[in-house]
Design an enzyme around this catalytic site. Structure first.
Site, PDB file in Angstrom:
ATOM      1  N   ASP A  69       0.822  -1.213   0.000  1.00 23.74           N
ATOM      2  CA  ASP A  69       0.000   0.000   0.000  1.00 23.74           C
ATOM      3  C   ASP A  69       0.856   1.263   0.000  1.00 23.74           C
ATOM      4  OD1 ASP A  69      -2.446  -1.331  -0.056  1.00 23.74           O
ATOM      5  OD2 ASP A  69      -2.410  -1.654   2.112  1.00 23.74           O
ATOM      6  N   GLY A  70       2.001   1.212   0.687  1.00 27.18           N
ATOM      7  CA  GLY A  70       2.885   2.384   0.710  1.00 27.18           C
ATOM      8  C   GLY A  70       3.392   2.708  -0.690  1.00 27.18           C
ATOM      9  N   ARG A  74       2.685   6.027  -3.041  1.00 29.94           N
ATOM     10  CA  ARG A  74       3.746   6.796  -3.700  1.00 29.94           C
ATOM     11  C   ARG A  74       3.433   6.964  -5.192  1.00 29.94           C
ATOM     12  NH1 ARG A  74       6.577   4.285   0.409  1.00 29.94           N
ATOM     13  NH2 ARG A  74       7.240   2.415  -0.670  1.00 29.94           N
ATOM     14  N   ASN A 176      -5.101   8.892   1.414  1.00 31.38           N
ATOM     15  CA  ASN A 176      -5.448   8.329   2.726  1.00 31.38           C
ATOM     16  C   ASN A 176      -5.742   9.414   3.757  1.00 31.38           C
ATOM     17  OD1 ASN A 176      -5.381   5.567   2.511  1.00 31.38           O
ATOM     18  ND2 ASN A 176      -3.369   5.297   3.453  1.00 31.38           N
ATOM     19  N   ASP A 177      -4.684  10.176   4.094  1.00 33.93           N
ATOM     20  CA  ASP A 177      -4.862  11.070   5.243  1.00 33.93           C
ATOM     21  C   ASP A 177      -3.783  12.132   5.351  1.00 33.93           C
ATOM     22  OD1 ASP A 177      -2.814   9.278   6.065  1.00 33.93           O
ATOM     23  OD2 ASP A 177      -4.236   8.096   7.212  1.00 33.93           O
ATOM     24  N   ARG A 187       6.147  15.228  24.301  1.00 35.81           N
ATOM     25  CA  ARG A 187       5.399  16.480  24.071  1.00 35.81           C
ATOM     26  C   ARG A 187       4.212  16.214  23.162  1.00 35.81           C
ATOM     27  NH1 ARG A 187       7.602  21.488  24.678  1.00 35.81           N
ATOM     28  NH2 ARG A 187       5.439  22.159  24.631  1.00 35.81           N
ATOM     29  N   ASP A 206      -1.603  12.436  20.837  1.00 36.60           N
ATOM     30  CA  ASP A 206      -0.410  11.990  20.110  1.00 36.60           C
ATOM     31  C   ASP A 206      -0.473  12.451  18.663  1.00 36.60           C
ATOM     32  OD1 ASP A 206       0.515  10.791  22.353  1.00 36.60           O
ATOM     33  OD2 ASP A 206       0.408   8.732  21.611  1.00 36.60           O
ATOM     34  N   ALA A 241      -5.174   8.915  20.768  1.00 36.84           N
ATOM     35  CA  ALA A 241      -4.851   9.001  22.194  1.00 36.84           C
ATOM     36  C   ALA A 241      -5.027  10.425  22.745  1.00 36.84           C
ATOM     37  CB  ALA A 241      -3.423   8.499  22.451  1.00 36.84           C
TER      38      ALA A 241
HETATM   39  N1  LIG Z   1      -1.098   2.882  13.671  1.00 34.47           N
HETATM   40  C1  LIG Z   1      -1.312   2.812  12.366  1.00 34.47           C
HETATM   41  O1  LIG Z   1      -2.033   1.967  11.855  1.00 34.47           O
HETATM   42  C2  LIG Z   1      -0.653   3.818  11.472  1.00 34.47           C
HETATM   43  C3  LIG Z   1       0.308   4.700  11.949  1.00 34.47           C
HETATM   44  C4  LIG Z   1       0.859   5.617  11.057  1.00 34.47           C
HETATM   45  C5  LIG Z   1       0.418   5.652   9.714  1.00 34.47           C
HETATM   46  N2  LIG Z   1      -0.513   4.775   9.316  1.00 34.47           N
HETATM   47  C6  LIG Z   1      -1.040   4.781   7.951  1.00 34.47           C
HETATM   48  O2  LIG Z   1      -0.058   4.428   7.036  1.00 34.47           O
HETATM   49  C7  LIG Z   1      -0.383   5.063   5.816  1.00 34.47           C
HETATM   50  C8  LIG Z   1       0.811   5.021   4.928  1.00 34.47           C
HETATM   51  O3  LIG Z   1       0.942   3.676   4.540  1.00 34.47           O
HETATM   52  P1  LIG Z   1       2.366   3.006   4.306  1.00 34.47           P
HETATM   53  O4  LIG Z   1       2.141   1.629   3.768  1.00 34.47           O
HETATM   54  O5  LIG Z   1       3.234   3.987   3.575  1.00 34.47           O
HETATM   55  O6  LIG Z   1       2.961   2.969   5.780  1.00 34.47           O
HETATM   56  P2  LIG Z   1       2.988   1.733   6.772  1.00 34.47           P
HETATM   57  O7  LIG Z   1       3.761   0.633   6.124  1.00 34.47           O
HETATM   58  O8  LIG Z   1       3.411   2.220   8.109  1.00 34.47           O
HETATM   59  O9  LIG Z   1       1.412   1.419   6.719  1.00 34.47           O
HETATM   60  C9  LIG Z   1       0.671   1.038   7.789  1.00 34.47           C
HETATM   61  C10 LIG Z   1      -0.293  -0.045   7.343  1.00 34.47           C
HETATM   62  O10 LIG Z   1      -1.460   0.544   6.787  1.00 34.47           O
HETATM   63  C11 LIG Z   1      -1.831  -0.174   5.613  1.00 34.47           C
HETATM   64  N3  LIG Z   1      -2.608   0.734   4.784  1.00 34.47           N
HETATM   65  C12 LIG Z   1      -2.181   1.833   4.113  1.00 34.47           C
HETATM   66  N4  LIG Z   1      -3.203   2.421   3.493  1.00 34.47           N
HETATM   67  C13 LIG Z   1      -4.315   1.686   3.780  1.00 34.47           C
HETATM   68  C14 LIG Z   1      -5.698   1.807   3.456  1.00 34.47           C
HETATM   69  N5  LIG Z   1      -6.172   2.815   2.722  1.00 34.47           N
HETATM   70  N6  LIG Z   1      -6.552   0.880   3.952  1.00 34.47           N
HETATM   71  C15 LIG Z   1      -6.103  -0.127   4.718  1.00 34.47           C
HETATM   72  N7  LIG Z   1      -4.829  -0.289   5.079  1.00 34.47           N
HETATM   73  C16 LIG Z   1      -3.937   0.619   4.622  1.00 34.47           C
HETATM   74  C17 LIG Z   1      -0.532  -0.648   5.023  1.00 34.47           C
HETATM   75  O11 LIG Z   1      -0.711  -1.778   4.178  1.00 34.47           O
HETATM   76  C18 LIG Z   1       0.244  -1.012   6.284  1.00 34.47           C
HETATM   77  O12 LIG Z   1      -0.046  -2.321   6.717  1.00 34.47           O
HETATM   78  C19 LIG Z   1      -0.798   6.447   6.260  1.00 34.47           C
HETATM   79  O13 LIG Z   1      -1.604   7.074   5.289  1.00 34.47           O
HETATM   80  C20 LIG Z   1      -1.538   6.144   7.539  1.00 34.47           C
HETATM   81  O14 LIG Z   1      -2.929   6.030   7.332  1.00 34.47           O
HETATM   82  C21 LIG Z   1      -1.051   3.860  10.154  1.00 34.47           C
HETATM   83  N1  LIG Z   2      11.721   1.883  -2.988  1.00 33.81           N
HETATM   84  C1  LIG Z   2      12.264   1.398  -1.865  1.00 33.81           C
HETATM   85  N2  LIG Z   2      13.585   1.217  -1.782  1.00 33.81           N
HETATM   86  C2  LIG Z   2      14.142   0.696  -0.691  1.00 33.81           C
HETATM   87  N3  LIG Z   2      13.481   0.345   0.412  1.00 33.81           N
HETATM   88  C3  LIG Z   2      12.165   0.508   0.410  1.00 33.81           C
HETATM   89  C4  LIG Z   2      11.470   1.051  -0.728  1.00 33.81           C
HETATM   90  N4  LIG Z   2      10.149   1.123  -0.443  1.00 33.81           N
HETATM   91  C5  LIG Z   2      10.043   0.639   0.808  1.00 33.81           C
HETATM   92  N5  LIG Z   2      11.241   0.264   1.317  1.00 33.81           N
HETATM   93  C6  LIG Z   2      11.513  -0.362   2.621  1.00 33.81           C
HETATM   94  O1  LIG Z   2      10.415  -1.194   2.934  1.00 33.81           O
HETATM   95  C7  LIG Z   2       9.815  -0.775   4.190  1.00 33.81           C
HETATM   96  C8  LIG Z   2       8.306  -0.854   4.015  1.00 33.81           C
HETATM   97  O2  LIG Z   2       7.939   0.198   3.139  1.00 33.81           O
HETATM   98  P1  LIG Z   2       6.467   0.480   2.818  1.00 33.81           P
HETATM   99  O3  LIG Z   2       5.624   0.300   4.053  1.00 33.81           O
HETATM  100  O4  LIG Z   2       6.333   1.749   2.090  1.00 33.81           O
HETATM  101  O5  LIG Z   2       6.176  -0.722   1.801  1.00 33.81           O
HETATM  102  P2  LIG Z   2       4.836  -1.138   1.204  1.00 33.81           P
HETATM  103  O6  LIG Z   2       4.910  -0.904  -0.271  1.00 33.81           O
HETATM  104  O7  LIG Z   2       3.703  -0.519   1.927  1.00 33.81           O
HETATM  105  O8  LIG Z   2       4.818  -2.679   1.461  1.00 33.81           O
HETATM  106  P3  LIG Z   2       4.284  -3.407   2.788  1.00 33.81           P
HETATM  107  O9  LIG Z   2       2.859  -3.730   2.512  1.00 33.81           O
HETATM  108  O10 LIG Z   2       5.138  -4.616   2.890  1.00 33.81           O
HETATM  109  O11 LIG Z   2       4.501  -2.430   3.923  1.00 33.81           O
HETATM  110  C9  LIG Z   2      10.337   0.612   4.446  1.00 33.81           C
HETATM  111  O12 LIG Z   2      10.502   0.891   5.807  1.00 33.81           O
HETATM  112  C10 LIG Z   2      11.666   0.611   3.732  1.00 33.81           C
HETATM  113  O13 LIG Z   2      12.651   0.111   4.604  1.00 33.81           O
END
Ligand SMILES: NC(=O)c1ccc[n+]([C@@H]2O[C@H](COP(=O)([O-])OP(=O)(O)OC[C@H]3O[C@@H](n4cnc5c(N)ncnc54)[C@H](O)[C@@H]3O)[C@@H](O)[C@H]2O)c1
Ligand SMILES: Nc1ncnc2c1ncn2[C@@H]1O[C@H](COP(=O)(O)OP(=O)(O)OP(=O)(O)O)[C@@H](O)[C@H]1O
Length: 354
Positions: A69-70, A74, A176-177, A187, A206, A241
């Site tokens: 999803d990340g 992107r 997302n957000d 703090r 938080d 929180a």
């Molecule tokens: N406590 C938490 O769950 C927490 C904390 C910080 C950020 N986030 C979320 O992570 C998102 C960024 O995702 P990321 O993958 O780059 O970071 P990340 O890897 O920290 O993602 C957190 C989790 O959220 C899931 N996720 C992301 N978007 C989703 C969606 N629309 N519906 C359901 N699950 C979703 C991802 O697959 C991952 O398992 C932010 O937009 C924020 O919403 C979650």
């Molecule tokens: N393009 C990239 N190059 C190198 N490392 C990466 C890259 N993207 C993500 N990572 C590494 O993978 C970790 C997970 O990244 P991210 O949560 O964005 O992945 P994701 O695409 O959401 O996959 P997942 O569902 O496994 O979390 C990051 O903390 C980082 O260490």
């Protein structure tokens, strides 16, 4: 319309993503379609806004993401700036936003190219701020939380009217957000939260999350917020929180902005957009978050089954007491024609068609 140009966003840290990248490039070569990789995470890569990133890649009309999803977020940041569609290949852990497993990649590209894929449009959030956001260099390492290098702060939109009290308009589209969260462990963030211009309450928390319906299953969900259908528009506010008894989510209408003003005695706050650090707020700063005119275009190969995905990805378990009731029969799925009063309803496709 056939695909003209592909932009590829790959999770470089995942070996399977690198293998699948080869399959996309082979497909592109076979169809004479240019394919540019956009490596937003590389240390050597210039930090660019989503719009600059899209232009540098030749303005692709399809962005393919290989990761979780990340990685999808992107890719969406880039695609939304030029109206490109996004196809997410699922190589991650949760895969809520991604659409196809790697084994179906070629069939998916064929379907998109032949015009057989569906496009689902999702609401995004944009924002104004009391001043152009910045991340002081000393806070970068602290704020990017072990992830890739920080992106540049969002550019200011030309229609900005800062001098008139409306703040600067930022070129942001969050799928997302948009989150305001504490920097230092000890703090909390204190902020006045305004909805539609009226003060709702002052929070010490938080983090404070303003989400789309798509984002309701991400951070908001982890904080106990409601699940919203991604087919609707809404602005979802959830405190994380909060040190007070009122900790509920407020779901505002799509035309009701949510504003957060950092209070004079608050700690500094990070602004993250779809999980990426994009700015730092000092006491007195504010942001206003509201529905953007642009939507993210998600490629779907079948009509979406959002609730099936919710059950599947979050591994929802049935009440133990229902175990003896056995199989669950499908609902509203007889072979006969749909009655007129049900004809306009959105029903998930039959399992066989998914
Ligand atoms: N406590 C938490 O769950 C927490 C904390 C910080 C950020 N986030 C979320 O992570 C998102 C960024 O995702 P990321 O993958 O780059 O970071 P990340 O890897 O920290 O993602 C957190 C989790 O959220 C899931 N996720 C992301 N978007 C989703 C969606 N629309 N519906 C359901 N699950 C979703 C991802 O697959 C991952 O398992 C932010 O937009 C924020 O919403 C979650
Ligand atoms: N393009 C990239 N190059 C190198 N490392 C990466 C890259 N993207 C993500 N990572 C590494 O993978 C970790 C997970 O990244 P991210 O949560 O964005 O992945 P994701 O695409 O959401 O996959 P997942 O569902 O496994 O979390 C990051 O903390 C980082 O260490």
């Amino acid at each position: 319309m056939p695909v003209q140009r592909i932009g590829l966003v790959v999770h470089q840290g995942r070996a399977t993503a690198l293998d699948v990248r080869g399959a996309v490039q082979t497909w592109c070569a076979a169809h004479g379609i240019p394919c540019t990789e956009i490596d937003v995470w590389s240390e050597d890569h210039e930090r660019r806004s989503g719009r600059e990133e899209a232009h540098a890649a030749g303005d692709p009309d399809l962005v393919v993401t290989l990761g979780g999803d990340g990685t999808f977020l992107r890719g969406a940041r880039i695609a939304v700036k030029t109206g490109a569609s996004v196809l997410g290949v699922d190589l991650g852990k949760v895969g809520f936003l991604t659409e196809v497993p790697a084994r179906d990649l070629t069939a998916a590209l064929d379907a998109v190219h032949a015009g057989h894929a569906l496009v689902e449009e999702r609401m995004t959030l944009t924002m104004r701020a009391s001043r152009p956001p910045q991340v002081p260099p000393d806070l970068e390492a602290l704020g990017c939380f072990g992830r890739g290098p920080v992106l540049p702060p969002p550019p200011v939109r030309p229609q900005s009217t800062a001098g008139e009290g409306w703040g600067v308009a930022l070129d942001v589209n969050a799928l997302n957000d948009i989150v305001v969260e504490k920097f230092a462990r000890d703090r909390q963030v204190s902020a006045g939260v305004y909805i539609s211009g009226s003060l709702l309450a002052a929070y010490s928390a938080d983090a404070l999350v303003v989400a789309t319906p798509t984002g309701s299953t991400a951070y908001c969900f982890a904080a106990g917020g409601p699940v919203l259908s991604p087919h609707m528009d809404a602005v979802v506010f959830t405190p994380i929180a909060p040190h007070m008894t009122f900790n509920r989510t407020v779901v505002a209408a799509p035309d009701e902005p949510v504003a957060l003003r950092i209070l004079p005695h608050s700690g500094r706050a990070a602004v993250t957009i779809d999980g990426e650090l994009r700015g730092v707020l000092e006491p007195g700063d504010w942001i206003g978050v509201y529905r953007a005119p642009q939507r993210v275009r998600l490629i779907r190969l079948h009509a979406t089954d959002f609730y099936g995905r919710l059950r599947d990805r979050f591994r929802l378990t049935d009440a133990p007491a229902t175990a003896t009731d056995g199989e669950f029969a499908p609902f509203f799925r007889p072979e006969t024609p749909v009655p007129p009063d049900l004809a306009g309803l959105r029903l998930s496709p039959p399992a066989a068609a998914r």
